[in-house]
Design a protein around this motif. Structure first.
Motif, mmCIF file in Angstrom:
data_model
loop_
_atom_site.group_PDB
_atom_site.id
_atom_site.type_symbol
_atom_site.label_atom_id
_atom_site.label_comp_id
_atom_site.label_asym_id
_atom_site.label_seq_id
_atom_site.Cartn_x
_atom_site.Cartn_y
_atom_site.Cartn_z
ATOM 1 N N GLN A 60 -13.411 -6.539 0.134
ATOM 2 C CA GLN A 60 -12.390 -6.923 1.102
ATOM 3 C C GLN A 60 -12.735 -8.296 1.661
ATOM 4 O OE1 GLN A 60 -11.263 -5.227 5.199
ATOM 5 N NE2 GLN A 60 -10.604 -3.610 3.818
ATOM 6 N N ASN B 201 -5.622 4.710 0.081
ATOM 7 C CA ASN B 201 -6.312 3.886 1.064
ATOM 8 C C ASN B 201 -6.270 2.423 0.583
ATOM 9 O OD1 ASN B 201 -8.576 3.363 -0.590
ATOM 10 N ND2 ASN B 201 -9.606 5.223 0.104
ATOM 11 N N LEU B 202 -6.829 1.535 1.384
ATOM 12 C CA LEU B 202 -6.671 0.097 1.101
ATOM 13 C C LEU B 202 -7.392 -0.305 -0.183
ATOM 14 C CD1 LEU B 202 -7.216 -1.171 4.774
ATOM 15 C CD2 LEU B 202 -5.049 -0.628 3.636
ATOM 16 N N GLY C 187 -10.447 -10.081 4.005
ATOM 17 C CA GLY C 187 -9.997 -10.171 5.390
ATOM 18 C C GLY C 187 -8.524 -9.830 5.464
ATOM 19 N N SER C 188 -8.033 -9.667 6.674
ATOM 20 C CA SER C 188 -6.629 -9.319 6.853
ATOM 21 C C SER C 188 -5.900 -10.459 7.541
ATOM 22 C CB SER C 188 -6.505 -8.039 7.674
ATOM 23 O OG SER C 188 -7.001 -6.958 6.918
ATOM 24 N N VAL D 161 0.870 -1.175 0.000
ATOM 25 C CA VAL D 161 0.000 0.000 0.000
ATOM 26 C C VAL D 161 0.911 1.230 0.000
ATOM 27 C CG1 VAL D 161 -1.771 1.242 1.284
ATOM 28 C CG2 VAL D 161 -1.799 -1.266 1.233
ATOM 29 N N VAL E 201 -3.964 -7.093 3.527
ATOM 30 C CA VAL E 201 -5.407 -6.952 3.434
ATOM 31 C C VAL E 201 -5.794 -7.621 2.121
ATOM 32 C CG1 VAL E 201 -7.340 -5.344 3.500
ATOM 33 C CG2 VAL E 201 -5.185 -4.753 4.641
ATOM 34 N N VAL F 53 1.364 -7.199 7.326
ATOM 35 C CA VAL F 53 -0.073 -7.460 7.348
ATOM 36 C C VAL F 53 -0.582 -7.303 5.930
ATOM 37 C CG1 VAL F 53 -2.324 -6.527 8.038
ATOM 38 C CG2 VAL F 53 -0.530 -6.814 9.741
#
Lengths: 228, 228
Positions: free
Chosen positions: B75, B51-52, B77-78, B46, B93, B91
Motif C-alpha cells: 500500500q 478487502n483493499l 497511500g490514500s 473495491v 487507495v 477515495v
C-alpha cells in the motif's frame, strides 16, 4: 460511471506520547454498541469539502486540544475489510501522530472523553473494530522510524539532552541502551542534533548539554535497534 | 450511526518495471470523459466482499495477467481530495507494485488496454485526475526503498548478477554508479545477496557470479543515493 458500492470514509488516529516513562496512546471508551465499553482510537467521518489530511488534523485538534503541540502527523495506512464495522462498509484512513511529553494532561478534559493509556496495558481484545491491528501497525511504524529518521525528537521538548532522547528510544523500543554507546552514535549522525549552546540547570549532578533537532530528515548511519 | 457522506472507494496501481533500460509504469489511455485521451493508472472499484489488498491484487491480475510474476505489492497511500473526481467523491487507495523485467510484453494484450510507458516521458499534465501526484509518490517510495530494503531485486529475474542489480539502481535512481564501489557495498550488506553457485554463460567477457535475493528485509548498512 458504473455502479459502485457506497462506503463511509473515516480518519482514525494513532496518537503516541510519553507519560510517566511509558509509551501511551490516545483512546476513547466507547459508550455505544458495537463494542460498547471497549477502547477505540479517536477519529471520525471525513466531511464533504475536506481532504483526508484535513480530516485527520481536525480530529486531532478536536480530540486533544493540542494544536501546535503535535510534532508529527503522517498517513499510516488504510483499512477496509468488509467486516470491520457490522453496521456498514467503512474504510478508515489511519494516521500516526507523535506528541511531545505533556506537562499536564490535555486530552480527557471537558472537550473530549479521550485519555492516554499505556500501550502495554491495552490488550488486543480490549480494542474495538480492527483498532488493535491499526495500533500494532502504528507501533511498528514508530519503532522503525526511530531507526532511520529523527522522529524520536518529536517526543521531546524543543530543547532536550542526549539522556532525554535516549529515554525516548528506550521507551519506544522497550529496551535498555548503553548510555555511552548511545551518546557516541547519536552525536555522530550528521544533522540529527544541533547544540543550543545552553545546558540544563544541573540540579542533580553535572549540567548536561542541550540540543534541538537538526535539519536531517534521514539518519545516516541509522540508529539500529538491538537484536532481541 | 450518524449521517455520513457516501464515497466510492477504488484501488489504483503504480506498477513499475524496467524495459529497454528505462523505468516504465503501467498506464491506460482513457477513452471517456473526464480526462478522455489522458493516461491513467490502472485500477477500479473495491467490490462488496473484498478487502483493499484483495481489490489491488485482483486489479493487478486483470490489468497485467502477470499472476505470480509480481515480486512486490504494498500500500502506497490514500488520496481523497474533494475535487479529485468531478463526478463523485472518490477515495483511492494506491498500491505500489514492482515487476521483474519482462521477456515479452504482457499488458496490452486482448484482456487489457494497459501499456508500459517510460516514466520520464509521462508529463504530469498528461495524467488524469491526481495520478501525477500518485505516480510521483510511488517513484519517491521506490527510490527510497532501494536505499534501505532489498527491493531492487524485485525488478530482477530470480538469478541475477551484481551488474544486473547495479543497472536497476542506476535506472530507478536515474544516476550512474561506480561498478567497483557498488560491488563492494552490495556484497557487504549481510543477507542482501546469496550466491547461487552458478555463473553466467559469459558470451561476452568473463562469466559473472549469479546471486539470488537473501533473507534480509532491511539493508544494514543502507545503500545510499549519491547526493546531487
Amino acid at each position: 460511471m458504473p455502479e459502485y458500492p457506497p462506503f463511509a470514509v473515516t480518519a482514525d488516529l494513532v496518537v503516541f506520547t510519553i507519560r510517566d516513562g511509558e509509551l501511551c496512546v490516545l483512546v476513547i471508551c466507547r459508550g455505544e454498541e458495537p463494542f460498547a465499553g471497549s477502547w477505540a482510537l479517536p477519529g471520525g467521518f471525513v466531511r464533504p469539502g475536506e481532504n483526508l489530511d484535513e480530516a485527520a488534523e481536525r480530529e486531532l485538534i478536536e480530540e486533544t486540544s493540542l494544536g501546535g503541540a503535535v510534532a508529527h502527523l503522517e498517513q499510516l495506512g488504510s483499512y477496509g475489510g468488509p467486516d470491520r464495522d457490522p453496521r456498514m462498509r467503512v474504510v478508515t484512513v489511519a494516521y500516526l501522530a507523535l506528541v511531545p511529553e505533556l506537562p499536564v494532561p490535555v486530552a480527557g478534559g471537558d472537550a473530549s472523553d479521550a485519555s492516554w493509556r499505556p500501550v502495554r496495558e491495552l490488550k488486543p481484545d480490549s480494542l474495538a473494530f480492527d483498532h488493535a491491528r491499526i495500533l500494532a501497525d502504528g507501533l511498528d511504524r514508530a519503532r522503525a522510524k526511530l531507526e532511520y529518521s529523527p522522529l524520536a525528537a518529536a517526543f521531546c521538548q524543543p530543547e532536550f539532552t542526549v539522556a532525554d532522547l535516549r529515554r525516548v528510544y528506550e521507551i519506544v523500543w522497550d529496551t535498555e541502551l548503553d548510555p555511552r554507546n548511545f551518546h557516541r552514535k547519536v552525536t555522530s549522525v550528521p544533522g540529527f542534533l544541533e547544540p543550543t549552546g545552553g545546558t540544563t540547570a544541573g540540579e542533580r549532578g553535572r549540567p548536561a548539554l542541550l540540543f534541538r533537532r537538526g535539519e536531517a530528515t534521514l539518519l545516516h548511519p541509522a540508529m539500529l535497534r538491538p537484536v532481541r
